[in-house]
Design a protein around this motif. Structure first.
Motif, PDB file in Angstrom:
ATOM      1  N   GLY A  29      20.995 -54.990  10.363  1.00 30.99           N
ATOM      2  CA  GLY A  29      20.565 -53.612   9.918  1.00 30.99           C
ATOM      3  C   GLY A  29      20.835 -53.631   8.393  1.00 30.99           C
ATOM      4  O   GLY A  29      20.328 -54.772   7.963  1.00 30.99           O
ATOM      5  N   LEU A  30      21.102 -52.692   7.747  1.00 31.02           N
ATOM      6  CA  LEU A  30      20.881 -52.638   6.498  1.00 31.02           C
ATOM      7  C   LEU A  30      21.836 -53.598   5.898  1.00 31.02           C
ATOM      8  O   LEU A  30      21.526 -54.305   4.806  1.00 31.02           O
ATOM      9  CB  LEU A  30      21.305 -51.268   5.894  1.00 31.02           C
ATOM     10  CG  LEU A  30      20.852 -50.072   6.348  1.00 31.02           C
ATOM     11  CD1 LEU A  30      21.378 -48.895   6.031  1.00 31.02           C
ATOM     12  CD2 LEU A  30      19.312 -49.905   5.742  1.00 31.02           C
ATOM     13  N   GLY A  31      23.050 -54.099   6.329  1.00 28.89           N
ATOM     14  CA  GLY A  31      23.624 -55.345   5.988  1.00 28.89           C
ATOM     15  C   GLY A  31      22.917 -56.363   5.394  1.00 28.89           C
ATOM     16  O   GLY A  31      23.107 -57.182   4.402  1.00 28.89           O
ATOM     17  N   ILE A 109      31.990 -45.995   6.976  1.00 35.48           N
ATOM     18  CA  ILE A 109      30.782 -46.720   6.695  1.00 35.48           C
ATOM     19  C   ILE A 109      29.629 -46.083   7.262  1.00 35.48           C
ATOM     20  O   ILE A 109      28.740 -45.870   6.578  1.00 35.48           O
ATOM     21  CB  ILE A 109      30.700 -47.745   7.812  1.00 35.48           C
ATOM     22  CG1 ILE A 109      31.806 -49.004   7.407  1.00 35.48           C
ATOM     23  CG2 ILE A 109      29.463 -48.676   7.850  1.00 35.48           C
ATOM     24  CD1 ILE A 109      32.060 -50.284   8.272  1.00 35.48           C
ATOM     25  N   TYR A 113      26.217 -45.300   5.268  1.00 31.41           N
ATOM     26  CA  TYR A 113      25.008 -46.221   5.593  1.00 31.41           C
ATOM     27  C   TYR A 113      23.944 -44.971   6.082  1.00 31.41           C
ATOM     28  O   TYR A 113      22.521 -45.403   6.034  1.00 31.41           O
ATOM     29  CB  TYR A 113      25.564 -46.496   7.239  1.00 31.41           C
ATOM     30  CG  TYR A 113      25.072 -47.808   7.988  1.00 31.41           C
ATOM     31  CD1 TYR A 113      25.154 -49.104   7.239  1.00 31.41           C
ATOM     32  CD2 TYR A 113      23.935 -47.640   8.836  1.00 31.41           C
ATOM     33  CE1 TYR A 113      24.599 -50.189   7.794  1.00 31.41           C
ATOM     34  CE2 TYR A 113      23.316 -48.783   9.197  1.00 31.41           C
ATOM     35  CZ  TYR A 113      23.813 -49.927   9.055  1.00 31.41           C
ATOM     36  OH  TYR A 113      23.149 -51.252   9.308  1.00 31.41           O
ATOM     37  N   PHE A 235      31.265 -57.383   7.720  1.00 29.06           N
ATOM     38  CA  PHE A 235      30.209 -56.223   7.601  1.00 29.06           C
ATOM     39  C   PHE A 235      28.963 -56.386   8.303  1.00 29.06           C
ATOM     40  O   PHE A 235      28.447 -55.827   9.506  1.00 29.06           O
ATOM     41  CB  PHE A 235      30.070 -55.850   6.264  1.00 29.06           C
ATOM     42  CG  PHE A 235      29.153 -54.317   6.225  1.00 29.06           C
ATOM     43  CD1 PHE A 235      29.639 -52.935   6.130  1.00 29.06           C
ATOM     44  CD2 PHE A 235      27.677 -54.474   6.062  1.00 29.06           C
ATOM     45  CE1 PHE A 235      28.768 -51.861   6.129  1.00 29.06           C
ATOM     46  CE2 PHE A 235      26.771 -53.420   5.944  1.00 29.06           C
ATOM     47  CZ  PHE A 235      27.179 -52.225   6.083  1.00 29.06           C
ATOM     48  N   LEU A 237      28.413 -58.759  10.593  1.00 26.51           N
ATOM     49  CA  LEU A 237      28.598 -59.280  11.952  1.00 26.51           C
ATOM     50  C   LEU A 237      29.085 -57.810  12.511  1.00 26.51           C
ATOM     51  O   LEU A 237      29.560 -58.119  14.035  1.00 26.51           O
ATOM     52  CB  LEU A 237      29.296 -60.275  12.093  1.00 26.51           C
ATOM     53  CG  LEU A 237      28.834 -61.623  11.616  1.00 26.51           C
ATOM     54  CD1 LEU A 237      29.856 -62.942  11.696  1.00 26.51           C
ATOM     55  CD2 LEU A 237      27.459 -62.132  12.179  1.00 26.51           C
ATOM     56  N   SER A 238      29.385 -56.686  11.970  1.00 30.14           N
ATOM     57  CA  SER A 238      29.857 -55.652  12.777  1.00 30.14           C
ATOM     58  C   SER A 238      31.337 -55.819  13.497  1.00 30.14           C
ATOM     59  O   SER A 238      31.787 -55.640  14.322  1.00 30.14           O
ATOM     60  CB  SER A 238      28.969 -55.270  13.845  1.00 30.14           C
ATOM     61  OG  SER A 238      27.823 -54.699  13.400  1.00 30.14           O
ATOM     62  N   MET A 241      35.891 -53.887  13.276  1.00 27.98           N
ATOM     63  CA  MET A 241      36.089 -52.202  13.379  1.00 27.98           C
ATOM     64  C   MET A 241      35.902 -51.801  15.159  1.00 27.98           C
ATOM     65  O   MET A 241      35.749 -50.808  15.624  1.00 27.98           O
ATOM     66  CB  MET A 241      35.351 -51.522  12.649  1.00 27.98           C
ATOM     67  CG  MET A 241      34.074 -51.464  12.700  1.00 27.98           C
ATOM     68  SD  MET A 241      33.117 -50.064  12.497  1.00 27.98           S
ATOM     69  CE  MET A 241      33.110 -49.434  14.137  1.00 27.98           C
ATOM     70  N   ALA A 243      33.685 -52.420  17.076  1.00 29.85           N
ATOM     71  CA  ALA A 243      32.364 -52.079  17.482  1.00 29.85           C
ATOM     72  C   ALA A 243      31.722 -53.145  18.647  1.00 29.85           C
ATOM     73  O   ALA A 243      31.410 -52.779  19.713  1.00 29.85           O
ATOM     74  CB  ALA A 243      31.234 -52.094  16.551  1.00 29.85           C
ATOM     75  N   SER A 329      22.286 -49.879  14.493  1.00 29.63           N
ATOM     76  CA  SER A 329      23.730 -50.371  13.886  1.00 29.63           C
ATOM     77  C   SER A 329      24.562 -49.040  13.749  1.00 29.63           C
ATOM     78  O   SER A 329      25.926 -49.024  14.171  1.00 29.63           O
ATOM     79  CB  SER A 329      23.714 -50.881  12.425  1.00 29.63           C
ATOM     80  OG  SER A 329      22.808 -52.138  12.815  1.00 29.63           O
ATOM     81  N   LEU A 333      28.436 -47.921  15.086  1.00 26.42           N
ATOM     82  CA  LEU A 333      29.476 -47.426  14.613  1.00 26.42           C
ATOM     83  C   LEU A 333      30.093 -46.122  15.123  1.00 26.42           C
ATOM     84  O   LEU A 333      31.416 -45.912  15.117  1.00 26.42           O
ATOM     85  CB  LEU A 333      29.052 -46.917  13.147  1.00 26.42           C
ATOM     86  CG  LEU A 333      28.855 -48.160  12.192  1.00 26.42           C
ATOM     87  CD1 LEU A 333      27.788 -47.599  10.729  1.00 26.42           C
ATOM     88  CD2 LEU A 333      29.888 -48.691  11.511  1.00 26.42           C
TER      89      LEU A 333
HETATM   90  N1  PFF Z   1      26.587 -54.976  10.760  1.00 32.61           N
HETATM   91  C1  PFF Z   1      25.659 -53.810  10.369  1.00 32.61           C
HETATM   92  C2  PFF Z   1      24.829 -54.150   9.213  1.00 32.61           C
HETATM   93  O1  PFF Z   1      24.778 -55.434   8.727  1.00 32.61           O
HETATM   94  O2  PFF Z   1      23.945 -53.203   8.671  1.00 32.61           O
HETATM   95  C3  PFF Z   1      26.714 -52.580   9.916  1.00 32.61           C
HETATM   96  C4  PFF Z   1      27.794 -52.438  10.799  1.00 32.61           C
HETATM   97  C5  PFF Z   1      27.583 -51.902  12.109  1.00 32.61           C
HETATM   98  C6  PFF Z   1      29.253 -52.647  10.196  1.00 32.61           C
HETATM   99  C7  PFF Z   1      28.568 -51.555  12.723  1.00 32.61           C
HETATM  100  C8  PFF Z   1      29.917 -52.514  11.010  1.00 32.61           C
HETATM  101  C9  PFF Z   1      29.755 -52.002  12.377  1.00 32.61           C
HETATM  102  F1  PFF Z   1      30.791 -51.842  13.204  1.00 32.61           F
END
Ligand code: PFF
Length: 467
Positions: A29-31, A109, A113, A235, A237-238, A241, A243, A329, A333
Motif C-alpha cells: 500500500g502507501l507504505g 494509522i 492513511y 508498518f 508488513l501490516s 496491530m 490485522a 490496506s 486497518l
Molecule cells: N502495510 C500497509 C502499507 O504498507 O501501506 C499499511 C498498514 C496496513 C499498516 C494495515 C498496518 C496495518 F495493519
C-alpha cells in the motif's frame, strides 16, 4: 461459543491464495509506494535500507508467521482470540490488551492513511485530465504544495476515501477483495516496471539512484534512523496491530503458514524496492532533494509521466492503482475492530462501520490541518506536527510494541505443541522460528527502543553527541 466458532470456521477462505492475496493487499500500500521512498530519503539512503531489510528478515517474517498462526488458532476477532488463547494457555486474560492496542493503532494509522490516499485520488484525476502536461518539475512541486495548503481540498479527498473504505467494509471484506487484489497486484507491478524502465533508460541518473539506495555508509545511521527502519518493517508488513491475525482467522487449516507468509514478505519487499529504484534516479534527474519529504512520490513520478509518451494515461492508471492498493490496506486497518464490534455486540456490520468511519474521519482532520492551519511551531507536539506525531507514535512505538508482545506470546506463552501443529514445518525450521520469536526479535526490538528513545535523547540532553 462453540456455535460461534463453527460459524466462523465455516467462513474460512476456500483457497490458499485468498489469504496470500488478502494479506498482500493489506501489506502492499502507501507504505511501499509513498512512505518507503520518502523516509529512505529523509534517513540518508543505503544504511537505512539495509537495516530495514534486516528487520524484515529477522523480525518481520517470524512475527508474520506468529500472527497468522495465532489468528488461525484463535479463529475469532483478534481481541477475543487473544483472550481465548490466553485462557487456553493458562495466563492472564489481560493478553487481550494486545488486541486493544491493535485496534487503537489501526484507528490512528487510518486517520492519516486516508488523507494521503486522498492525495492519490487528487493526482489520479489531475493526471487523467492532463493538468500536468507541459509543467516543469518545479511547477509540479508547487502544484503539490498548493494542494497541501488547501484544507478544504484535502478534506474532500479524505472524505471520499473514508467513504470508499466504509462501503467496502460494510459489504463484507470477502466479496470483491479476492478478485480486486488479483487484478490490482500484477497491474501495479507492471506499471512500476514501466516507470522503472523509464527511470533506468531516460533519467541519466540510474546509477546514482541505485547507489543512494544500496551503498552502505554506517556513519549516516543514527538510532533514530534504526528505529524508523524497524518501525517501517512493521508498518509495511501490516504487523503488530493484529490485522494479519484477523485475516489468519479465516485461513483454511491445511494451508501452509510458512509458505504464505514468505510469499507476502517477498512480494511486499520487491514492490518497495522497485518503487525506490524507480523514484531516486528521477529525484536526482530533477535536481530534487532525496529528503524532500512526503511529496517525493507525487512530484517525481508526475514529472516522469509528463515526459513519457502516453504518460497521461499511464500516470492516471498508476495513481488509480495507488488508491486501490491503499484501499485494500485500509480495509485491513478497520477489519479487526469492526469484526470485534460485530462479534461482541448485537450491532449490524453496516452500523458499526459507519460509526467507526465517522470517528476516523474526524480524527483525520488533525492530519489535514498539519499541512496548513497547524503547520506552525505553536501547534507542534514534541517538535512534530500532528501528522508526524501520529505517524511516529504508531510506526515507531505501538506497532513494534504489539509485535513484541505477539512474538513473546507465540514463543513463550502458547503451548509448544499447539503452535507446532499450526505451523506444521520441519522440527529444525520450527526451532529456528521459535528462537527468533523468543529471543532474537524481542532483543532487537528492545535494544532499538532503548537506544533510540532513552540513550540517544539522554546523550543529546547531556550534550554528548555522536550517532
Ligand atoms: N502495510 C500497509 C502499507 O504498507 O501501506 C499499511 C498498514 C496496513 C499498516 C494495515 C498496518 C496495518 F495493519
Amino acid at each position: 461459543m462453540a456455535e460461534q466458532q463453527a460459524a466462523l470456521t465455516a467462513q474460512t477462505w476456500t483457497h490458499r491464495w485468498t489469504f496470500v492475496l488478502a494479506a498482500a493487499g493489506s501489506a502492499i500500500g502507501l507504505g511501499n509506494l509513498w512512505k518507503f521512498p520518502y523516509i529512505t530519503g529523509v534517513n540518508g539512503g543505503g544504511a537505512f535500507v539495509l537495516v530495514y531489510l534486516i528487520c524484515i528478515a529477522v523480525i518481520g517474517l517470524p512475527i508474520m508467521m506468529a500472527e497468522t498462526a495465532l489468528g488461525r488458532h484463535g479463529r475469532h476477532s483478534p481481541i477475543v482470540s487473544m483472550r481465548e488463547l490466553a485462557r487456553e494457555s493458562g495466563v492472564s486474560k489481560w493478553w487481550g490488551a494486545v488486541g486493544w492496542l491493535g485496534a487503537l493503532t489501526g484507528f490512528l494509522i487510518l486517520s492519516f492513511y486516508s488523507v494521503v490516499a486522498g492525495w492519490a485520488i487528487d493526482y489520479t484525476l489531475q493526471m487523467f485530465s492532463g493538468t500536468f502536461q507541459g509543467m516543469s518539475a518545479a511547477e509540479i512541486g508547487s502544484n503539490f504544495d498548493s494542494m497541501l495548503a488547501n484544507p478544504v481540498q484535502l478534506t474532500l479527498w479524505h472524505s471520499i476515501f473514508m467513504l470508499l473504505t466504509g462501503l467496502v467494509i460494510a459489504r463484507g471484506v470477502h466479496k470483491g477483495l479476492e478478485s480486486g487484489v488479483r487484478v490490482m497486484m500484477p497491474a501495479l507491478m507492471a506499471l512500476l516496471l514501466v516507470v522503472l524502465i523509464y527511470s533506468a533508460t531516460s533519467s541519466g541518473h540510474f546509477m546514482e539512484g541505485l547507489s543512494f539506495l544500496f551503498s552502505f555508509h554506517p556513519e549516516d545511521l543514527s538510532w533514530d534512523a534504526v528505529l524508523a527502519a524497524m518501525g517501517h518493517a512493521f508498518f509495511t508488513l501490516s504487523l503488530g496491530m493484529c490485522a494479519i491475525m484477523a485475516y489468519g482467522a479465516y485461513m483454511p487449516k491445511k494451508a501452509s503458514i510458512a509458505r504464505t507468509a514468505s510469499s507476502v514478505v517477498l512480494l511486499d519487499t520487491a514492490i518497495a524496492l522497485m518503487a525506490g529504484m524507480a523514484i531516486f534516479p528521477l529525484v536526482f534527474a530533477n535536481g530534487m532533494e532525496p529528503g524532500a519529504g512526503p511529496g517525493l512520490l507525487f512530484v517525481t513520478l508526475t514529472s516522469a509521466f509528463v515526459s513519457l509518451p502516453g504518460g497521461q494515461m499511464i500516470g492516471g492508471l498508476f495513481f488509480l492503482l495507488v488508491v486501490l492498493a491503499a484501499l485494500s490496506s485500509a480495509i485491513s486497518l478497520v477489519e479487526p475492530t469492526v469484526a470485534w464490534v460485530v462479534e461482541r455486540f448485537s450491532i449490524g456490520r453496516a452500523a458499526a462501520t459507519v460509526a467507526y468511519c465517522i470517528l476516523v474521519w474526524l480524527f483525520g482532520l488533525g492530519t489535514v490541518f498539519s499541512f496548513n492551519e497547524w503547520s506552525g511551531e505553536s501547534a507542534q507536539l514534541f517538535g512534530m506536527t500532528f501528522f508526524e506525531f501520529i505517524d511516529y507514535l504508531t510506526a515507531n512505538i505501538t506497532l513494534p510494541l504489539g509485535g513484541l508482545l505477539i512474538a513473546v506470546f507465540a514463543g513463550w506463552t502458547m503451548k509448544r505443541s499447539h503452535i507446532y501443529k499450526e505451523l506444521n514445518i520441519p522440527l529444525g525450521a520450527f526451532n529456528l522460528w521459535r528462537a527468533m520469536c523468543r529471543v532474537v526479535a524481542p532483543i532487537c526490538v528492545l535494544t532499538i527502543f532503548y537506544f533510540s528513545t532513552i540513550e540517544e535523547p539522554l546523550m543529546e540532553l547531556l550534550g554528548i553527541t555522536g550517532k
